[in-house]
Every structure is written in structure tokens, then in C-alpha cells.
Design an enzyme around this catalytic site. Structure first.
Site, short mmCIF file in Angstrom:
data_model
loop_
_atom_site.label_atom_id
_atom_site.label_comp_id
_atom_site.label_asym_id
_atom_site.label_seq_id
_atom_site.Cartn_x
_atom_site.Cartn_y
_atom_site.Cartn_z
CD GLN A 187 18.11 -8.52 -24.91
OE1 GLN A 187 17.78 -7.86 -25.88
NE2 GLN A 187 19.38 -8.80 -24.67
CG PHE A 218 19.04 -11.75 -31.78
CD1 PHE A 218 19.89 -12.83 -31.57
CD2 PHE A 218 17.79 -11.96 -32.32
CE1 PHE A 218 19.49 -14.13 -31.91
CE2 PHE A 218 17.38 -13.25 -32.66
CZ PHE A 218 18.23 -14.33 -32.46
CD GLU A 222 21.49 -4.40 -23.22
OE1 GLU A 222 21.94 -4.97 -24.24
OE2 GLU A 222 22.23 -3.84 -22.39
NE ARG A 300 30.94 -4.77 -25.27
CZ ARG A 300 31.58 -5.73 -24.59
NH1 ARG A 300 32.36 -6.59 -25.23
NH2 ARG A 300 31.44 -5.85 -23.29
CG PHE A 334 26.77 -3.59 -26.72
CD1 PHE A 334 25.41 -3.62 -26.50
CD2 PHE A 334 27.52 -2.63 -26.07
CE1 PHE A 334 24.81 -2.70 -25.64
CE2 PHE A 334 26.93 -1.69 -25.21
CZ PHE A 334 25.57 -1.74 -25.01
CB THR A 431 32.00 -1.28 -20.97
OG1 THR A 431 30.75 -0.83 -21.48
CG2 THR A 431 32.73 -2.12 -22.00
CB ALA A 500 27.51 -7.97 -21.70
CD GLU A 672 27.30 -9.63 -26.88
OE1 GLU A 672 27.86 -9.83 -25.78
OE2 GLU A 672 27.02 -8.50 -27.30
N1 MTE Z 1 20.65 -16.56 -28.94
C1 MTE Z 1 19.34 -16.67 -29.24
N2 MTE Z 1 18.85 -17.86 -29.64
N3 MTE Z 1 18.50 -15.59 -29.15
C2 MTE Z 1 18.94 -14.36 -28.77
O1 MTE Z 1 18.18 -13.41 -28.69
N4 MTE Z 1 20.90 -13.00 -28.07
C3 MTE Z 1 22.36 -12.87 -28.13
C4 MTE Z 1 23.03 -14.14 -27.60
N5 MTE Z 1 22.46 -15.30 -28.21
C5 MTE Z 1 20.34 -14.21 -28.46
C6 MTE Z 1 21.16 -15.38 -28.55
C7 MTE Z 1 22.87 -11.74 -27.37
S1 MTE Z 1 22.84 -10.21 -28.09
C8 MTE Z 1 23.44 -11.88 -26.14
S2 MTE Z 1 24.14 -10.58 -25.33
C9 MTE Z 1 23.44 -13.18 -25.44
O2 MTE Z 1 22.82 -14.20 -26.20
C10 MTE Z 1 22.73 -13.00 -24.10
O3 MTE Z 1 22.61 -14.18 -23.39
P1 MTE Z 1 23.81 -14.81 -22.53
O4 MTE Z 1 24.38 -13.72 -21.70
O5 MTE Z 1 23.12 -15.86 -21.74
O6 MTE Z 1 24.80 -15.35 -23.50
MO1 MOS Z 2 23.43 -8.53 -26.32
S1 MOS Z 2 23.75 -7.07 -27.76
O1 MOS Z 2 24.54 -7.72 -25.20
O2 MOS Z 2 21.90 -8.10 -25.76
#
Ligand code: MTE
Ligand code: MOS
Length: 728
Positions: A187, A218, A222, A300, A334, A431, A500, A672
Site C-alpha cells: 500500500q 485492508f 501499509e 485514532r 485504524f 493524523t 486513511a 473505512e
Molecule cells: N476495499 C477493498 N476492496 N480492498 C481493500 O484492501 N482497504 C480499505 C478500504 N477499502 C480495502 C478496501 C482500507 S483499510 C482503506 S484505508 C481504503 O480502502 C484505502 O483506499 P482509499 O483511500 O482509496 O479509500
Molecule cells: Mo487503511 S487501515 O488506512 O489502510
């Protein structure tokens, strides 16, 4: 904007979409890596003997720094002291995975076992912490002591395995002039670049990291992709051959960090009308062996112990426990979910003690116009909470279903139903203020086709789809003239993690910046060819930094968030009093996504996020045994939500006329926040359990597994029997 499918939707379902490991075929002389893992949760490594096994990577091979820690340099890649069960102490490279595995089994390691700390309670007793305690104080918490309703309690909150479908993977190879290229399922390509450079002892300009896409992350990639990328890079550096590291599921579950388990201890004071006077909340997270992202995660959590409620007086403390386990890490929300579950627990406890409806107590405590959070941020658009609440209550027929639920419970002895509505407010921005920046490079070729590069990574969340739509809209050209390119550190440097939920806000705005520059440059010309002949540059870099956010990390006060995402959820469940099993009958979600950039993507995020939250709160139970082994290390023992957990009726709606002028195209982050809408399921389960007894508070640890539901039912029934005895 338009509802279109994910740019890779077809490729995802046909199998045509490539992931990092699918690139193996490009490297004919590839070496495979397998770790030599520790059989102890805590031990000193006395001696490693390769025992004749070739290509064993140890600390002696590291030309740079033997460390892959992201925030602190506290994660030796090859440790002298193992800190969790199965921690790799060396890695073996071989022509096949089987040979690498056999080689790892043949390496001899001598250990001196040491005592291990495996629970939060033991860590507190031993004062085993990874950082100094954190504290946020507001107002006079001594007021709590004189409130009409005062109570205290403790809540155990389980962790969660990411279970991304694509496990950790990296392939490293040397380039033609002294550099190294790492394909990584990460990520955060820039940080992966940083760690690879650190381990190899070379400048960043010799390291290129590419992430083509991830099969889910997810938060689990990161920072935790970094050590595996570093091992692949080190192997390639040493052998001059490409090296692949890919963890099979059981190893991924044993080696990588999870959502932090938490322990919360609280004290709360309420007025008789259900209004909160103040809280004291102590949060303890199980950080595992190293710091990782535990600092910002607990911060957070502390910022989100209010959820959508005003805490007139609050004393919030946070401690990160060091245990001999995997290093717990980012996971969707988070820390936010762990904070919010505590205040939802408190609201429900208060309502049932006061004999008021839980939805009424919740509503009475909502933030109102002008209110300020316990960390000092004025809440923007607090009225949205009430709007969402009222609308969802109407569309879900909350009141009539409340009556129907009560009627059902009065006429059923062995099954009970529960209904609950919970609010959701989630702060958007990293943050760490400096991370709220993004870059883009937009290229127009002379044939008019466009390549868009930006710093974000695609993990299934639909970022590239949204970016494509933003570029198409800004340049006023059809989407099929645009390619959003894989993420590479040599295209966009010094990027922040895709995390985030802010990636569209940040990268989308950077792309828009670049597109608007190009549009202005092209405006005087009839077409691109004419602009080219007039020697107009047909590429532009874009940049964005979130304005107006700043807070003091020492006092944890200020304005950490650019804005809040809002939502609410109604869930209805039915529990079986013999087994503790539950069924989710109906779910209604209403979320404020602003003016959606991509409605189909947002709907998918809301449904998926909710289901992931449901898993965390109900069936996903992480267990470690007395030796510190993850006892639930595969899908056979670790239960994941699937088809059978889907609610029978599942309604998802967006708040209308909700455009946020401070965010790209009026949209709002969606990645999230929906996870925390699942708190309504936990509260509905609790409501059903309450119907088994005479009323009064219901203790329920998280996750609310069938066992825990069953035990909770027995507890309220004991209360009922006791009450009956008193009356007679
Ligand atoms: N959706 C899918 N399909 N797969 C993922 O790994 N990660 C989540 C969310 N949705 C995730 C997901 C997490 S932890 C975050 S922080 C955000 O997607 C990150 O992407 P964005 O900033 O584009 O929303
Ligand atoms: Mo999402 S826990 O901020 O990668």
C-alpha cells in the site's frame, strides 16, 4: 458522477487481472525464498548453523541496516532475540519453493527460551509498553462522581485478521545499471523503497518499487509488506538473481500483524434524561512485539471514543502493550472501531440502567452546531447526524419494527429478536498531518490518448476507477482514452500510503490539478497536434496538500481531520437461545458519501466494509495458545463472513444533497467508515439478549460469537430468576 463498474471488474472475475506473484513468469532464473522460523514466542538466538544449506540469508549478508521498522527502527530483519512465535531468523533461497522449504528445515538454530508475555493483562502487570502513555483531557471529569447515574466497566475487544485474498508477495530483480526493481504488493511503495534502500545501504534513486494492484490489503500492507520486499531485495542483491517471496496463507497468518485487540476500562456519569456528563476511558492496545503503526492507531482510537456524541468532560488515556505476538498494525478504521465500540457500549449500558430506549439516549447525546470534540476540533456539519438518523428511522420503519420486535419476543420463548440503530462519525485525514499530500503526472500523447500516474495504489477499493473518472471529467474526454498506470516510485516520488480512506481526496485532487493545467495550455489551440507544433508541453505534474489541518501530537489536540464522514445503520437480528447462534434479518445503511465520484464503487465499499465489520464484531475470533502460537491460522479455524452471514434484506442508501465543497468534486471518503456501521449488529444482538431477561445492562465481550451470546443469555436469565425470587 456516473455509476460505472470497477475498471478491473471483468478481469477480477475472469482471472485475467494480474497480481505481483503472476509476474514470476517474467523471471526465468527466479529464486524462491522460505523463512527459518522460531519455535518460541520469545527466545535468544544463540547460534545459527547453515548445516551445509546453500543460499541462507542472515544478518551477515545485510550491507545496510538490519532493520525494517517503519516508524521506529525496532524491527531487526534478522533478529538476535525472537519476539514472536515463528518469527523468521533467516531465509533460504533455492530454485524451487520445495527446495527452499527443505533447506529452511535443515538449517540448525539454537535458542535460549525466555518468558513470554501474551495478554494485555500480563503486559499491564509487567508494565510492558511500547510507548509512553497518551492522554487527552477535557473539562471537569470529577463531575462524574456526583451524577445520578454512575457506572464503570471493562470491555474486551478482539483483533482481526486481514485475510486479504492475495497474501504478502514481492519479487526483486537487479536492473541493468546498479539499481534494483521490486514488484511488491504494498500500500506504500515509497516506504517499501525506503526500507529496501535502508537494508541494502543504497540511496533511494537506485530502488524502484512498483505495485501493479493488490488482491486486497485492508491496512495489512501499509507497512507489513516492507520486510518481505526487503528480503526479496537482499536475496537479489546477494545472488544477482531475481528472488520471489510469497507467503502461503498459514505463514501469512502466523507472521503478519492484525487489527489490535484492545482492553477498555471505563467510568461514565449520566443525567437521568440520558445525557452524558463525562467519561474516563483507559484504552490498552495489544501492540505485539514492535511499535509499527500502534502509535497513530491508538491515537485514532482516542479521537474516536466520542463516535457521534459530545463528551462534555473526558479523560482518555492510551497505552500500547508490548506482547510476544505479531506486530499488530493498520486495519480498516485504524483504531477508530476500537474507540467507537467503547462509547456504544457505554450508551447502551446507560440506556438500560436508566430504563430508556437506547436509540433515545444515543440521539440525546449527538453533537450539535458549534460543539467541539474532546480533542478541540469544531465539528463541521453536526446537523447531518440528526438528518441521517431521522431519515434512516423513517426508511427503515424503525418505530413499527420496534413494536413488532417486542411482540415477537413476547410470543417466542426460544428465539428472540433484537433491533438497534447506531450512528457513525469518522474523521478523514491522516493524523500525521504531513502525510496529507499527493502528486500526479498526467501525460497526453500526440494521438490524444492519456496516461495518468498518481501516488495511490489499487487494492480493489476502486481508486483507479475514480481517478479515471476524475481525469475524464476534467479533460472532457471519454474514459476509454485514459489509462491509469500501475503505481511506481519512479513516476511519482515521496508518496504517502494509500490509506486513511483519503486516497481519492488526495490523489484525485493532484490529478485534477495536473489536468486543469493541461486544459488551460491546450485552450488556445484547435487540437493537440497544433499545441504540439506550437511547442506546448503535453504533460503536467499535479500536487495537492490538505489545507487547514494541524494538531499538537503532545497534547493530542487541534484539528487533525479535514472533515467527518457520517452515517447510521439499523440492524435486526434473531438469536437462538439454545445455541447462541444469530441470523441477520435486515440491515439498512445510510451513509454520507458527499456527492459520489463513483456510486457503484461507493456502494461496493459500503457493503464490503459493513460485512468486514460484521465479521470483526461477531464471528472472527483470533486465538493464541499458551505458547503464543496463533491457534486460528487458516480459514478452517478462523471464521470469515460469507454468503450465510449476509443480511436477508440489505438496503444501502446515500445521503442526498450532501456535496462537500471542500473535497474533490464534492465527494467524501468511503473506504473505512462503513466498517463501523456494523456496530449496529452488535447492539441488535445485545438488544435480543436483553429480551431474555428482566431488563438492565447486558455484558457482552467482542466478538459476540455464538458462545459469548449463549453465556450472556445465561447471565440475564440468572438475573431474571433472581428477580422472580425477590418478587415471590
Ligand atoms: N476495499 C477493498 N476492496 N480492498 C481493500 O484492501 N482497504 C480499505 C478500504 N477499502 C480495502 C478496501 C482500507 S483499510 C482503506 S484505508 C481504503 O480502502 C484505502 O483506499 P482509499 O483511500 O482509496 O479509500
Ligand atoms: Mo487503511 S487501515 O488506512 O489502510
Amino acid at each position: 458522477m456516473k455509476a460505472i463498474p470497477h475498471e478491473s471488474a471483468n478481469a477480477h472475475v475472469t482471472g485475467a487481472a494480474l497480481y505481483t506473484d503472476d509476474l514470476c513468469g517474467r523471471f526465468p532464473d527466479l529464486l524462491h525464498a522460505w523463512p527459518v522460523t522460531s519455535p518460541h514466542a520469545h527466545a535468544r538466538v544463540v547460534r545459527i548453523s547453515t548445516n551445509g544449506v546453500p543460499n541462507v540469508l542472515t544478518a551477515a549478508d545485510v550491507p545496510g541496516e538490519n532493520d525494517s521498522g517503519s516508524v521506529q527502527h525496532d524491527e531487526p530483519l534478522f533478529p538476535d532475540e525472537v519476539m514472536y512465535h515463528q518469527q523468521p531468523v533467516a531465509w533460504v533461497l533455492a530454485d524451487t519453493l520445495e527446495a527452499a522449504r527443505a533447506g529452511a528445515a535443515a538449517v540448525r538454530v539454537e535458542y535460549e527460551p525466555l518468558p513470554a508475555i501474551l495478554t494485555i493483562e500480563d503486559a499491564i502487570a509487567a508494565e510492558s509498553f511500547l510507548a509512553k502513555p497518551l492522554n487527552i483531557t477535557r473539562g471537569e471529569t470529577s463531575l462524574i462522581d456526583s451524577t445520578p447515574l454512575r457506572f464503570s466497566g471493562e470491555l474486551k475487544i478482539g483483533g482481526q485478521e486481514h485475510f486479504y485474498l492475495e497474501t504478502q508477495c514481492a519479487i526483486a530483480s537487479l536492473d541493468e545499471n546498479g539499481g534494483i526493481v521490486v514488484q511488491s504488493s504494498t500500500q506504500h511503495p515509497t516506504e517499501t523503497q525506503d526500507i529496501v534502500a535502508r537494508v541494502l545501504g543504497i540511496p533511494w534513486n537506485r530502488v524502484t518499487v512498483e505495485c501493479i494492484r493488490m488482491g486486497g490489503a485492508f491496512g495489512g500492507k501499509e507497512v507489513q509488506a516492507n520486510p518481505f520486499a526487503a528480503v526479496a531485495a537482499l536475496g537479489a542483491w546477494k545472488t544477482k538473481r531475481p528472488v520471489r517471496v510469497r507467503l502461503p496463507r498459514a505463514l501469512d497468518m502466523a507472521l503478519t500483524g492484525k487489527r489490535h485487540p484492545f482492553l477498555a476500562r471505563y467510568e461514565a456519569g449520566f443525567r437521568r434524561d440520558g445525557r452524558l456528563e463525562g467519561v474516563r476511558i483507559a484504552l490498552y492496545s495489544d501492540g505485539g512485539w514492535s511499535l509499527d503503526l500502534s502509535g497513530p492507531v491508538i491515537a485514532r482510537a482516542m479521537f474516536h471514543v466520542d463516535n457521534a456524541y459530545l463528551l462534555p468532560a473526558a479523560e482518555i488515556t492510551g497505552q500500547i502493550c508490548r506482547t510476544h505476538k505479531t506486530s499488530q498494525t493498520a486495519f480498516r478504521g485504524f483504531g477508530g472501531p476500537q474507540g467507537m465500540i467503547v462509547i456504544e457500549e457505554i450508551m447502551d449500558q446507560a440506556a438500560r440502567r436508566l430504563g430508556l430506549a437506547p436509540d433515545l439516549v444515543r440521539e440525546r447525546n449527538f453533537y450539535r452546531e458549534g460543539d467541539v470534540t474532546h480533542y478541540g476540533q469544531t465539528v463541521k456539519h453536526p446537523g447531518r447526524m440528526q438528518t441521517i438518523w431521522d431519515q434512516l428511522k423513517t426508511t427503515s420503519s424503525f418505530e413499527s419494527r420496534r413494536e413488532a420486535t417486542n411482540a415477537f419476543n413476547a410470543s417466542h420463548r426460544h428465539t428472540k429478536r433484537g433491533l438497534a440503530i447506531t450512528p457513525m462519525k469518522f474523521g478523514i485525514s491522516f493524523t500525521a498531518t504531513f502525510m496529507n499530500q499527493a502528486g500526479a503526472l498526467v501525460i497526453i500523447y500526440r494521438d490524444g490518448s492519456v496516461q495518468v500516474n498518481h501516488g495511490g495504489t489499487e487494492m480493489g477499493q476502486g481508486l483507479h476507477t475514480k481517478i479515471g473518472q476524475i481525469a475524464s471529467d476534467a479533460l472532457e474526454i471519454p474514459l476509454d482514452r485514459i489509462r491509469v498506470m500501475p503505481t511506481r516510485t519512479d513516476k511519482i516520488p515521496n508518496t504517502s500510503a494509500t490509506a486513511a480512506s483519503a486516497s481519492t481526496d488526495l490523489n484525485g485532487a493532484a490529478v485534477l490539478d495536473a489536468c486543469m493545467q493541461l486544459k488551460a495550455r491546450l485552450a488556445p489551440f484547435p487540437d493537440i497536434a497544433a499545441a504540439y507544433r506550437a511547442r506546448v508541453p503535453l504533460f503536467a505534474q499535479g500536487f495537492y496538500r490538505t489545507p487547514g489541518i494541524a494538531y499538537d501530537p503532545a497534547t493530542l489536540t487541534g484539528k487533525p481531520f479535514h472533515y467527518y464522514a457520517w452515517g447510521a445503520a439499523v440492524s435486526e437480528v434473531e438469536i437462538d437461545l439454545f445455541t447462541g447462534d444469530f441470523r441477520l434479518l435486515r440491515v439498512d445503511l445510510l451513509e454520507d458519501v458527499g456527492s459520489s465520484v463513483s456510486p457503484l464503487i461507493d456502494r461496493g465499499q459500503i457493503e464490503g466494509g459493513f460485512m468486514q465489520g460484521l465479521g470483526w464484531l461477531t464471528i472472527e475470533e483470533l486465538l493464541w495458545d499458551a505458547q503464543g502460537r496463533v491457534a486460528t491460522n487458516g480459514a478452517s479455524t478462523y471464521k470469515l463472513p460469507s454468503w450465510s452471514e449476509l443480511p436477508e434484506i440489505f438496503n444501502v442508501a446515500f445521503l442526498e444533497r450532501a456535496a462537500d465543497p471542500d473535497v474533490i468534486f464534492g465527494s467524501k471518503a468511503v473506504g473505512e467508515p462503513p466498517l463501523m456501521l456494523a456496530l449496529s449488529v452488535r447492539e441488535a444482538i445485545r438488544d435480543a439478549i436483553a429480551a431474555c431477561g428482566p431488563g438492565g445492562p447486558v455484558a457482552l465481550p467482542s466478538p459476540a460469537t455464538p458462545e459469548q451470546i449463549f453465556f450472556a443469555i445465561q447471565q440475564v436469565r440468572v438475573a431474571e430468576i433472581a428477580e422472580a425470587a425477590l418478587i415471590s
